[in-house]
Design a protein around this motif. Structure first.
Motif, PDB file in Angstrom:
ATOM      1  N   GLY A 271       0.736  -1.174  -0.231  1.00 16.55           N
ATOM      2  CA  GLY A 271       0.199  -0.129   0.065  1.00 16.55           C
ATOM      3  C   GLY A 271       0.965   1.252  -0.063  1.00 16.55           C
ATOM      4  O   GLY A 271       0.386   2.275   0.357  1.00 16.55           O
TER       5      GLY A 271
ATOM      6  N   GLY B 256      -3.972  -2.785  -1.928  1.00 15.63           N
ATOM      7  CA  GLY B 256      -5.437  -3.085  -1.475  1.00 15.63           C
ATOM      8  C   GLY B 256      -6.442  -2.565  -2.446  1.00 15.63           C
ATOM      9  O   GLY B 256      -6.222  -1.583  -2.842  1.00 15.63           O
ATOM     10  N   ASN B 257      -7.586  -3.178  -2.629  1.00 18.48           N
ATOM     11  CA  ASN B 257      -8.656  -2.661  -3.423  1.00 18.48           C
ATOM     12  C   ASN B 257      -9.942  -2.784  -2.690  1.00 18.48           C
ATOM     13  O   ASN B 257     -11.085  -2.600  -3.050  1.00 18.48           O
TER      14      ASN B 257
ATOM     15  N   ASP C  28      -7.374   1.349  -1.543  1.00 16.26           N
ATOM     16  CA  ASP C  28      -7.510   0.669  -0.287  1.00 16.26           C
ATOM     17  C   ASP C  28      -8.053   1.614   0.831  1.00 16.26           C
ATOM     18  O   ASP C  28      -8.004   1.188   1.923  1.00 16.26           O
TER      19      ASP C  28
ATOM     20  N   GLU D  84      -2.980  -6.910  -6.906  1.00 16.40           N
ATOM     21  CA  GLU D  84      -4.195  -6.384  -5.983  1.00 16.40           C
ATOM     22  C   GLU D  84      -4.718  -7.627  -5.234  1.00 16.40           C
ATOM     23  O   GLU D  84      -4.494  -8.542  -5.540  1.00 16.40           O
TER      24      GLU D  84
ATOM     25  N   ASN E   3      -7.840  -6.067   0.527  1.00 17.83           N
ATOM     26  CA  ASN E   3      -7.774  -5.391   1.576  1.00 17.83           C
ATOM     27  C   ASN E   3      -7.698  -4.053   1.605  1.00 17.83           C
ATOM     28  O   ASN E   3      -7.685  -3.229   0.587  1.00 17.83           O
ATOM     29  N   THR E   4      -8.134  -3.651   2.854  1.00 15.69           N
ATOM     30  CA  THR E   4      -7.991  -2.066   3.184  1.00 15.69           C
ATOM     31  C   THR E   4      -6.446  -1.674   3.231  1.00 15.69           C
ATOM     32  O   THR E   4      -5.732  -2.505   3.374  1.00 15.69           O
ATOM     33  N   HIS E   5      -6.281  -0.384   3.534  1.00 18.94           N
ATOM     34  CA  HIS E   5      -4.812  -0.205   3.667  1.00 18.94           C
ATOM     35  C   HIS E   5      -4.063  -0.568   5.014  1.00 18.94           C
ATOM     36  O   HIS E   5      -3.098  -1.202   4.909  1.00 18.94           O
TER      37      HIS E   5
ATOM     38  N   LEU F 269      -3.716  -5.052   5.147  1.00 14.68           N
ATOM     39  CA  LEU F 269      -2.900  -5.550   4.271  1.00 14.68           C
ATOM     40  C   LEU F 269      -1.644  -6.212   5.493  1.00 14.68           C
ATOM     41  O   LEU F 269      -1.078  -7.231   4.905  1.00 14.68           O
TER      42      LEU F 269
END
Length: 208
Positions: A92, A139-140, A157, A175, A178-180, A183
């Motif tokens: 990220g 992350g997406n 993310d 990718e 996950n969020t920031h 991860l």
């Protein structure tokens, strides 16, 4: 292999512990560095990285968010050989800078970023020209401030867009869902790191 981990902005070594433990279960030795991210003593931090590197086995550097940008500055300053540092993985990390930082500037709040701005947080053209293999993990899952500012059309993310995590010259990019922050808690991320360190590329994700 020995892995040195650097945390992101406003964080500390504690947040990296879940990833550290996952990597140790995969057979790696690890060192997590702790440092201030708003009053960064570059000389002290870079010496801490030097001291955490193993002289007896290959090393990899892993950075979350700002940590990835700090690693790039470290490589530029120290220019370690491939025998010393063979791989870098970013999680990220806004390798092209982060649009959210520009938004903070426009709000007149750039002071909250402290010294971190000097490491490339503002949007800029960047490329990887080091011999070390670079793998970038994004992350997406857009849970965070970014979609509130820029809308949900930009894949992110929640803090950094997927596009911002890519840099010309990188060896591979992937990718993950996950969020920031997540991860750092993801089994998939740990396994992808493991695959990259062994193969210079990430594992292909299966459809579905």
């Amino acid at each position: 292999m020995n892995i040195v981990l650097l945390h992101g902005l406003y964080m500390n070594a504690l947040v990296m512990q879940p990833l550290k433990l996952k990597l140790e279960k995969l057979g790696y030795s690890t060192h997590v560095l702790n440092f201030s991210t708003v009053t960064i003593d570059t000389d002290l931090l870079f010496k801490s990285i030097d001291d955490a590197l193993s002289p007896d086995q290959p090393n990899a550097l892993i950075g979350h968010s700002l940590g990835g940008l700090i690693i790039q500055k470290y490589l530029a300053a120290r220019q370690p050989t491939l025998d010393t540092v063979s791989h870098v993985v970013t999680l990220g990390s806004p390798m092209q800078g982060a649009a959210i930082v520009r938004a903070i500037d426009e709000l007149g709040m750039s002071g909250i970023l402290g010294d971190a701005k000097e490491f490339g947080l503002e949007p800029h053209d960047n490329q990887w020209h080091f011999p070390q293999k670079l793998g970038c993990i994004a992350g997406n899952m857009a849970w965070g401030v970014m979609p509130l500012i820029f809308g949900f059309d930009i894949s992110s993310d929640g803090t950094v867009s997927v596009a911002e995590t890519q840099i010309p010259g990188m060896s591979d990019h992937i990718e993950t869902n996950n969020t920031h922050l997540t991860l750092l808690y993801s089994d998939e991320v740990a396994n992808q790191i493991d695959h990259f360190l062994s193969n210079d590329k990430f594992a292909i994700k299966k459809a579905g």
